[in-house]
Design an enzyme around this catalytic site. Sequence first.
Site, mmCIF file in Angstrom:
data_model
loop_
_atom_site.group_PDB
_atom_site.id
_atom_site.type_symbol
_atom_site.label_atom_id
_atom_site.label_comp_id
_atom_site.label_asym_id
_atom_site.label_seq_id
_atom_site.Cartn_x
_atom_site.Cartn_y
_atom_site.Cartn_z
ATOM 1 N N ASN A 1 28.042 36.034 72.817
ATOM 2 C CA ASN A 1 27.665 36.346 71.427
ATOM 3 C C ASN A 1 28.383 37.622 71.047
ATOM 4 O OD1 ASN A 1 25.886 34.280 71.425
ATOM 5 N ND2 ASN A 1 24.039 35.538 71.249
ATOM 6 N N GLY A 2 28.858 37.709 69.807
ATOM 7 C CA GLY A 2 29.526 38.932 69.356
ATOM 8 C C GLY A 2 30.987 38.650 69.061
ATOM 9 N N LYS B 1 16.890 33.393 47.426
ATOM 10 C CA LYS B 1 16.143 32.324 48.108
ATOM 11 C C LYS B 1 16.619 30.973 47.601
ATOM 12 C CE LYS B 1 14.955 33.892 50.830
ATOM 13 N NZ LYS B 1 14.960 35.281 51.139
ATOM 14 N N LYS C 1 20.646 33.185 61.277
ATOM 15 C CA LYS C 1 19.499 34.069 61.073
ATOM 16 C C LYS C 1 19.877 35.541 61.185
ATOM 17 C CE LYS C 1 15.222 35.107 60.417
ATOM 18 N NZ LYS C 1 14.803 35.072 59.003
HETATM 19 O O1 M6R Z 1 17.800 40.754 60.073
HETATM 20 P P1 M6R Z 1 18.099 41.467 58.776
HETATM 21 O O2 M6R Z 1 16.885 41.705 57.975
HETATM 22 O O3 M6R Z 1 18.914 42.709 58.977
HETATM 23 O O4 M6R Z 1 19.007 40.438 57.979
HETATM 24 C C1 M6R Z 1 19.565 40.790 56.751
HETATM 25 C C2 M6R Z 1 20.087 39.581 56.016
HETATM 26 O O5 M6R Z 1 21.074 38.942 56.754
HETATM 27 C C3 M6R Z 1 18.972 38.569 55.707
HETATM 28 O O6 M6R Z 1 17.938 39.157 54.990
HETATM 29 C C4 M6R Z 1 19.536 37.385 54.906
HETATM 30 O O7 M6R Z 1 19.939 37.793 53.640
HETATM 31 C C5 M6R Z 1 18.512 36.260 54.810
HETATM 32 N N1 M6R Z 1 19.134 35.009 55.067
HETATM 33 C C6 M6R Z 1 17.873 36.149 53.490
HETATM 34 O O8 M6R Z 1 16.937 35.128 53.418
#
Ligand code: M6R
Length: 609
Positions: free
Chosen positions: A100-101, A486, A604
């Site tokens: 990963n990375g 969303k 995610k």
């Molecule tokens: O894990 P994090 O809160 O740092 O992630 C930030 C964004 O990648 C995350 O909020 C993204 O925008 C989501 N898919 C929104 O639903």
Amino acid sequence: MCGIVGYIGNENACDIIIDGLKKLEYRGYDSAGIALYKEGKIQVRKYKGRIANLEEHLKNEVFDSHVGIGHTRWATHGAPSDENAHPHTNGDSTIAIVHNGIIENFVKLREWLETEHQVTFRSETDSEVIAHLIGLYYEGDLLEAVYKATEKMEGAYAIGAIAAAEPDRIVAVRKDSPLVVGLGEDCNFIASDIPALLKHVRKIYLIENNETVLLTKDQVKIFDQNRKEVKREVFHVTWDADAAEKEGYDHFMLKEIHEQPKGIYETLTRRLDESGKIALDGISLSKEDLDRIDKVYIVACGTAYHAGLVGKYAIEKFAHIPVEVDIASEFRYRDPFVNDRTLFIAVSQSGETLDTLAALREAKKKGARILSVVNVVGSSVARESDDVFYTWAGPEIAVASTKAYTTQLVCMYLIALYMAQLKGVIAQEEYRRILEELKAVPDKLREFLKKEKSIEELAKKQYKRESAFFIGRGADVGISYEGSLKLKEVSYINSFAIAAGELKHGTIALIEQDTLVVALATQDQLYDKMLSNIQEVKARGAYVIGIAKASNREIEKQANDVIYIPDCADEVAPLLAVVPLQLLAYYIAKLRGCDIDKPKNLAKSVTVE
Ligand code: M6R
């Protein structure tokens, strides 16, 4: 972005790894693969597509193997394909790795391996260089070869490696990409995230940056950068394995929307003392510290950034400190005005978002004090901060963030009120009033969620749309951005959010007959202004869905449909107003047949730049 699982023990490694990968599929899902040790050889199976596809290919094979590593991928270097899927192997397939990375110097390393060592590459990935490097340095000791390989590598990585000649060990290494070790009875595990392991273990080692781990089925040894063995305290996972299951809901997103009353309640009550006052135990921000602070930066990405927008509103209003909210990927490259009088608040569900982490490090270098609002305990952002304010949302699995967002909002309010009180700039009645309003939110939300059906009905009227606009004023601006994000990420409808007052400065040109406009009008002091903005778009033919407090019925005269949220103070309305938008996005996406928990092109946690 991707998911890693490794197992060494007495059980069937293939089943355990596939099962663990399924728990991580939300982290990346464009290809999946597994490498297993079997009869002196490493067997690799890897395919483009979901884990279900890998399983389908494996269903007629029997792998009586007790050691293996697996991976679910979100493509960065090289399109999703069988060849680019992990695990990758060296030339004679005696070494296999999952990664990963990003290996930032992979182009140079690849050229070097090709020209100096006649290595032939089979994929377009940066990760394949790792397998060849380990293969190059391998002289019967996998740990030693991994050390030597990582000395050559620049970038971020969590790597799991196995060698055909050493069937009794897995070696793993971490730099800037999450890695945990699960401690079992006669077995041990590696994973990029805890949910993959919860079915088997509760005892975890959180691996730190630049640490290398040697696992056998009976032992785990962790070594630091200087190859010195380090002792690590066991982290006991207290949350339930069920928290990472759907529990009868069709999707994680819907389940997580419904978990918001609980998440809000937990995040709030864990920070209130017996007298009902905010107690930020473990957060060492004193009055003296605060007196020195002349500016707050809230830095985050995506939904977490939207939480920051509400945070700005709360901190400026209650604590009277100027706040700048920045997108992490912008902050780090624009030489921001940060010094030892700055409080830098990083907001992140995963605590592993690379842009947020890099911005945090930038601010730290410049002397800022770092407070983070994070959901994942022991994550990189949490570990690199001076103080951590955990959200108690529980594990969030759906790619679209919902409960993490509302719990982040609670943290923002608590931080704002706490700072206001320390500075002595808030009246006691006001402080108490807002806290009471916050405490009332979980019950109000529970009641509201009972009316979910009406939002599903509304979605039935709107799901064929090709575009949508979200407008609001004051605290509703941030909610508009979040509602719009969303909708676009789960339903793929082209959606756009803008401060309602800004519409007439250009964007209103896009409003025509039947354009969908979702108008947030939850702020009493801006209500009339919002009604005028609704009239403006109505005059151009827009179809308006209004969001307003239950007592504010005037909006019915303007909007085509109205969703009423429970009455509440303006300050806490964002916590309630965002929920109908989450539900609208969910039901629209469902009616469009979208893969709601795993939207296309997304993952995610974004651990690459
Ligand atoms: O894990 P994090 O809160 O740092 O992630 C930030 C964004 O990648 C995350 O909020 C993204 O925008 C989501 N898919 C929104 O639903």
